[in-house]
Design a protein around this motif. Structure first.
Motif, PDB file in Angstrom:
ATOM      1  N   LEU A 264       0.830  -1.209   0.000  1.00  0.00           N
ATOM      2  CA  LEU A 264       0.000   0.000   0.000  1.00  0.00           C
ATOM      3  C   LEU A 264       0.866   1.261   0.000  1.00  0.00           C
ATOM      4  O   LEU A 264       0.547   2.245  -0.670  1.00  0.00           O
ATOM      5  N   LEU A 267       2.159   1.756  -3.562  1.00  0.00           N
ATOM      6  CA  LEU A 267       1.086   2.185  -4.459  1.00  0.00           C
ATOM      7  C   LEU A 267       0.755   3.664  -4.246  1.00  0.00           C
ATOM      8  O   LEU A 267       0.562   4.423  -5.211  1.00  0.00           O
ATOM      9  N   ARG A 272      -1.083   5.591  -7.206  1.00  0.00           N
ATOM     10  CA  ARG A 272      -2.157   4.651  -7.526  1.00  0.00           C
ATOM     11  C   ARG A 272      -3.163   4.642  -6.388  1.00  0.00           C
ATOM     12  O   ARG A 272      -2.823   4.365  -5.238  1.00  0.00           O
ATOM     13  N   VAL A 274      -6.137   3.388  -4.033  1.00  0.00           N
ATOM     14  CA  VAL A 274      -6.679   2.115  -3.541  1.00  0.00           C
ATOM     15  C   VAL A 274      -8.012   2.420  -2.850  1.00  0.00           C
ATOM     16  O   VAL A 274      -8.065   3.263  -1.960  1.00  0.00           O
ATOM     17  N   PRO A 275      -9.121   1.794  -3.300  1.00  0.00           N
ATOM     18  CA  PRO A 275      -9.219   0.689  -4.274  1.00  0.00           C
ATOM     19  C   PRO A 275      -9.573   1.130  -5.693  1.00  0.00           C
ATOM     20  O   PRO A 275      -9.801   0.264  -6.545  1.00  0.00           O
ATOM     21  N   VAL A 278      -6.320   0.272  -7.907  1.00  0.00           N
ATOM     22  CA  VAL A 278      -5.812  -1.059  -7.539  1.00  0.00           C
ATOM     23  C   VAL A 278      -6.512  -1.514  -6.256  1.00  0.00           C
ATOM     24  O   VAL A 278      -6.481  -0.800  -5.252  1.00  0.00           O
ATOM     25  N   ALA A 279      -7.142  -2.682  -6.306  1.00  0.00           N
ATOM     26  CA  ALA A 279      -7.739  -3.281  -5.105  1.00  0.00           C
ATOM     27  C   ALA A 279      -6.709  -4.198  -4.450  1.00  0.00           C
ATOM     28  O   ALA A 279      -5.966  -4.898  -5.143  1.00  0.00           O
ATOM     29  N   VAL A 280      -6.671  -4.190  -3.116  1.00  0.00           N
ATOM     30  CA  VAL A 280      -5.657  -4.956  -2.378  1.00  0.00           C
ATOM     31  C   VAL A 280      -6.331  -5.814  -1.315  1.00  0.00           C
ATOM     32  O   VAL A 280      -7.177  -5.311  -0.553  1.00  0.00           O
ATOM     33  N   SER A 345     -10.153  -1.535   1.238  1.00  0.00           N
ATOM     34  CA  SER A 345      -9.112  -1.660   0.209  1.00  0.00           C
ATOM     35  C   SER A 345      -9.535  -2.536  -0.977  1.00  0.00           C
ATOM     36  O   SER A 345      -8.871  -2.538  -2.003  1.00  0.00           O
ATOM     37  N   ALA A 346     -10.630  -3.287  -0.814  1.00  0.00           N
ATOM     38  CA  ALA A 346     -11.107  -4.130  -1.922  1.00  0.00           C
ATOM     39  C   ALA A 346     -12.555  -4.568  -1.677  1.00  0.00           C
ATOM     40  O   ALA A 346     -12.919  -4.866  -0.552  1.00  0.00           O
TER      41      ALA A 346
END
Length: 346
Positions: A264, A267, A272, A274-275, A278-280, A345-346
């Motif tokens: 994280l 990113l 980038r 989140v989410p 990019v989902a984490v 985060s996702a």
């Protein structure tokens, strides 16, 4: 200053309770064959006099030390910085304390430490050993077996001898199933360029989580996988590698929350979101990590403290007399369930 009062003796307890010294010894050392009312009289006399059994004498009678070795196959620098170990040892400690056993912590950072631990186990200082965070080439279980010490392993054993695996008691979580749930979450969110930050691949938990990732994404190439080391720095390095290989990645499954926290950070530094971008998803649900990342981490929960408790419970059960002619305890190894915990985060 007056001299300290003499410690109460077994004979004094016997006189107070009106029973023989042998009866007191059986009650104090947990032996059978003493009727309830007599045992209660002895326990009352022990409490009144403040009698404390002599551990050396007690060991001669019970052939037990009342001490369990907790052997962690990691150096101090890793043990004292990773919250995973604190949670697992807390579960072990609580279960051992509930059964009046002491915990002896032994850390290993290399072959020289293994020799030291082997000598300690062989020396008869402990009744059994709980060993976790093993690596593929680890000799600790072999040392414990040679010492004749009953042992429970944290994590699925991978040694080549199938009979040795069968006879090894262990506690683990459903690493592979949990990883599948993590990746399915990312796929369900519409992510199509999903990468994996693996743990050290000389540890079975890391291999199982990688296998779970591949179960959902069977055609994944090696460029979409980077190996970390269960540290924030290792997660950050792996994330850097994956961004270089796949700049358009839109999903990350990290094999631990700690590595996810490092990912994280990278990113965010790369701009980038989140989410959104990019989902984490992580693994462990270590609250001290997962709820404090930015954003809070969606992760796979394993009950780390409960796994520690179950390890201790298995070992204490194994130390009891068994009717099995092969000496294999009736209690079997345990695989605990996992579940996905959804956060931001996702």
């Amino acid at each position: 200053m007056p001299p300290p009062a003499p410690r109460p003796t077994l004979e004094a307890v016997a006189a107070r309770a009106g029973v023989s010294r042998a009866t007191v010894s059986r009650v104090v050392n947990g032996g059978a064959g003493v009727r309830g009312p007599l045992a209660e009289r002895v326990r009352a006399a022990v409490a009144e006099l403040g009698y404390i059994p002599n551990q050396a004498a007690r060991t001669l009678v019970t052939r037990r030390n009342g001490a369990i070795a907790v052997v962690v196959a990691e150096p101090e620098s890793r043990f004292f910085t990773d919250p995973f170990f604190a949670q697992q040892v807390r579960g072990i400690s609580r279960e051992l304390a509930a059964h009046d056993n002491q915990l002896v912590l032994l850390l290993t950072g290399g072959a020289a430490d293994h020799d030291r631990v082997g000598r300690y186990l062989t020396g008869g200082h402990v009744d059994g050993a709980l060993i976790f965070s093993l690596h593929a080439d680890d000799s600790l279980p072999v040392l414990a077996r040679k010492a004749g010490v009953p042992t429970v392993i944290g994590g699925r054993p991978t040694w080549p001898d199938p009979d040795a695996r069968r006879r090894t008691l262990y506690v683990d979580c459903d690493n592979r199933g949990g990883a599948r749930d993590a990746v399915r979450r990312l796929v369900g969110l519409g992510r199509r360029r999903i990468v994996h930050i693996a743990g050290p691949l000389d540890q079975p938990a890391s291999v199982d989580r990688l296998d779970g990732f591949r179960d959902v994404l069977p055609g994944i190439g090696p460029a979409m996988i980077a190996e970390g080391d269960f540290t924030p720095e290792g997660g950050a390095r792996a994330m850097e590698q994956l961004l270089e290989r796949s700049p358009d990645l839109d999903g990350v499954f990290a094999a631990s929350d700690v590595m996810a926290s490092g990912a994280l950070r990278v990113l965010r530094a790369r701009g980038r979101r989140v989410p959104d971008d990019v989902a984490v998803v992580g693994f462990d649900d270590m609250v001290s990590v997962a709820e404090w990342t930015d954003p809070p981490l969606t992760t796979v929960r394993q009950d780390i403290e409960e796994m520690g408790r179950l390890m201790a419970q298995l070992l204490l059960h194994a130390l009891e007399p068994t009717s099995d002619p092969d000496g294999v305890p009736a209690m079997s190894s345990i695989i605990t369930p996992t579940r996905l915990v959804v956060r931001a985060s996702a």
